[in-house]
Design an enzyme around this catalytic site. Structure first.
Site, PDB file in Angstrom:
ATOM      1  N   CYS A 132     -43.065  39.882 -79.232  1.00  0.00           N
ATOM      2  CA  CYS A 132     -43.555  41.167 -79.730  1.00  0.00           C
ATOM      3  C   CYS A 132     -43.805  42.129 -78.563  1.00  0.00           C
ATOM      4  O   CYS A 132     -42.858  42.617 -77.959  1.00  0.00           O
ATOM      5  CB  CYS A 132     -44.787  40.966 -80.610  1.00  0.00           C
ATOM      6  N   HIS A 185     -42.682  37.147 -84.561  1.00  0.00           N
ATOM      7  CA  HIS A 185     -43.702  36.164 -84.166  1.00  0.00           C
ATOM      8  C   HIS A 185     -43.296  34.758 -84.616  1.00  0.00           C
ATOM      9  O   HIS A 185     -43.707  34.284 -85.678  1.00  0.00           O
ATOM     10  CB  HIS A 185     -45.055  36.536 -84.786  1.00  0.00           C
ATOM     11  N   GLU A 226     -44.341  32.010 -83.613  1.00  0.00           N
ATOM     12  CA  GLU A 226     -45.479  31.079 -83.638  1.00  0.00           C
ATOM     13  C   GLU A 226     -46.037  30.874 -85.038  1.00  0.00           C
ATOM     14  O   GLU A 226     -46.721  29.873 -85.298  1.00  0.00           O
ATOM     15  CB  GLU A 226     -46.588  31.555 -82.688  1.00  0.00           C
TER      16      GLU A 226
END
Length: 531
Positions: free
Chosen positions: A381, A507, A509
């Site tokens: 990001c 993202h 994650e």
């Protein structure tokens, strides 16, 4: 009907209600049950999207674009459940919904009150997860018993038990059993008071989970049973887990919590398998090698600000049978002390997301250090945006290149506001959010990691790479390996002549699990092990 488990907390906050809820969900799934999880937060914000990470920690984003509490990340990492906007409600969102109904005339002739209107709205929110795809819904009530903000939620779950029958509802209370070293004694009084307040609200807990540093003796359990009116066999000891939170389900299994829940709710189960989880833990505890990753962020001082990043790095290690040691580096420290003292010796460097200009120059210096020294780098990001700025300044020789987020008058806006964002003035829930498709270019590191051309990843941003600089970047060795389907938005970029330099606008994650590491984190750690 769908069975319901309500998890409340007492004595102090941050005891781990989210992790325990997630662990219970994982154990019930291992018995063949379909589980859904949700979180109720007592703050008045409609969602945590406008809160500082120092205030709230990480904002977790779901596929459908909801900005939610970080506990939903635990739910998804521990279980197979897919969370959505119906998995996180706040006092603000509840009141907002009731007020909108009142304005539309749905309560004509009535005085709108906390009881029954607010509590009825909460009950409706709980039931939104009911259905054939849910044998059990686990609802976590944020905060602790005794907080004034919690009262409507406690009243709602009390009514829920009365309305749908105690045979379909289970109350689990997580509490602290402190050990006073000066007296060398375990103290039960805080838990007695906490349960007493819960009972005053009309809720009798069925199970107590007791967080403790020391072993709880049978005598202490008998005392808790007597004063809290809870069966002795329903008092679960949960000693502190260090360093791996993924061991929590095993502690609960050893205490027989899963069997107790199944018995009390009369659940029909199918099988009992946690083999995959045990295999994951074996790698976590006995890795064959290790690597150190520097996480260069601007919210490093808050333990939960990059929760999913830290966990995904661990997952990447599991995927490589390796231990990952995280070195948390404040980007402002790089600005003050220089890049080498902060990053020397790191085998990989990761720059995560964030907002605002503070600490950005430190992130840019960290990226330059990784690029010039051929250290595996992963930008996420804002990390990707900073990588674009660094490349523009130091490779393309565009002096003063920047993002319009940090310098509205920059001569070279290599990062600029998304076109769709230009007419938006309100802040809450207005970013580019949730799952978006991405098409990968063949023969790239991104394609190699995923092993397919089309992927979907979750986003949370307002700014994007400026396509006016695309040709210049390409001529200098940057590869744009992932785009939106219409090729208007750059999703992934990577360096051609570098061991592993990959940056993503999304993202990843948010989609990584200990039993299924995200491919980009897995490849990043793999690269750091061979660097």
């Amino acid at each position: 009907m769908t069975k319901h488990i309500f998890v409340t907390g007492g004595v102090v906050s941050s005891l781990g209600k989210g992790l325990n809820s997630a662990s219970i969900g994982m154990l019930l799934e291992s018995r063949g049950l379909k589980v859904r999880l949700q979180k109720f937060d007592p703050y008045i914000n409609v969602d945590p999207g406008t809160m500082s990470p120092y205030e709230h920690g990480e904002v977790y984003v779901t596929d459908d674009g909801a900005e939610t509490d970080l506990d939903l990340g635990h739910y998804e990492r521990f279980t197979n459940t897919a969370t959505n906007r119906y998995c996180n409600f706040t006092t603000g969102s509840i009141y907002h919904a009731v007020i909108m109904k009142e304005r539309k005339g749905e309560y004509l002739g009535k005085t709108v009150q906390v009881i029954p209107h607010i509590t009825s709205e909460i009950i409706e929110c709980i039931q939104r997860l009911d259905g054939p795809d849910a044998d059990v819904v686990i609802s976590e009530i944020g905060g602790i018993v005794g907080d004034i903000e919690n009262q409507p939620f406690l009243e709602a779950i009390r009514q829920f038990g009365q309305k749908f029958g105690r045979e379909n509802v289970l109350y689990i209370h997580l509490t602290l059993i402190p050990f006073l070293s000066a007296a060398a004694e375990i103290k039960t009084k805080p838990t007695q008071h906490s349960v007493g307040m819960l009972r005053q609200a009309g809720i009798q807990p069925d199970i107590l989970i007791c967080r403790t540093e020391k072993h709880i003796s049978e005598e202490v359990k008998e005392k808790l049973s007597l004063f809290c009116n809870v069966d002795k066999n329903a008092i679960i000891e949960e000693k502190d887990v260090k360093p791996y939170l993924y061991e929590i389900p095993l502690i609960l299994v050893e205490q027989g919590l899963d069997k107790l829940i199944i018995q009390k709710l009369r659940l029909k189960t199918n099988g009992d398998s946690i083999g995959k989880w045990l295999s994951m833990l074996e790698i976590l505890k006995n890795p064959s090698e290790s690597t150190e990753i520097a996480i260069v962020g601007k919210y490093i001082g808050h333990q939960s600000a990059y929760e999913s990043i830290y966990e995904s790095l661990i997952h990447g290690g599991i995927g490589n049978n390796a231990k990952v040691v995280g070195r948390r580096v404040e980007s402002e420290d790089i600005e003050k002390k220089g890049v080498k003292p902060c990053l020397c010796g790191a085998k990989g460097i990761l720059v995560p997301g964030g907002f605002g200009g503070r600490g950005v120059e430190g992130k840019i210096e960290a990226i330059r250090y990784a690029r010039e020294n051929k250290i595996p780098f992963f930008g996420i990001c804002l990390g990707m945006q900073c990588a674009a700025i660094e490349f523009a300044r130091n490779v393309c020789n565009l002096k003063g290149a920047n993002s319009t987020e940090f310098d509205i008058n920059t001569r070279h806006p290599v990062i600029s506001l998304l076109e769709e964002q230009r007419k938006i003035s309100s802040k809450g829930g207005t970013m580019r959010l949730g799952a978006q498709p991405c098409i990968l270019q063949a023969d790239t590191k991104a394609f190699k990691a995923y092993g397919r051309q089309a992927v979907s990843e979750r986003h949370r941003h307002r700014y994007e790479f400026n396509n006016e600089y695309k040709e210049m970047f390409l001529s200098k060795g940057m590869i744009f390996s992932g785009h939106s389907p219409n090729e208007q938005l750059v999703e992934i970029m990577e360096l051609k002549d570098h061991p592993w330099f990959v940056c993503v606008q999304f993202h990843p994650e948010f989609k990584s699990k200990p039993t299924s590491p995200h491919p980009l984190f897995k490849e990043f750690i793999k690269a750091s092990l061979t660097c």
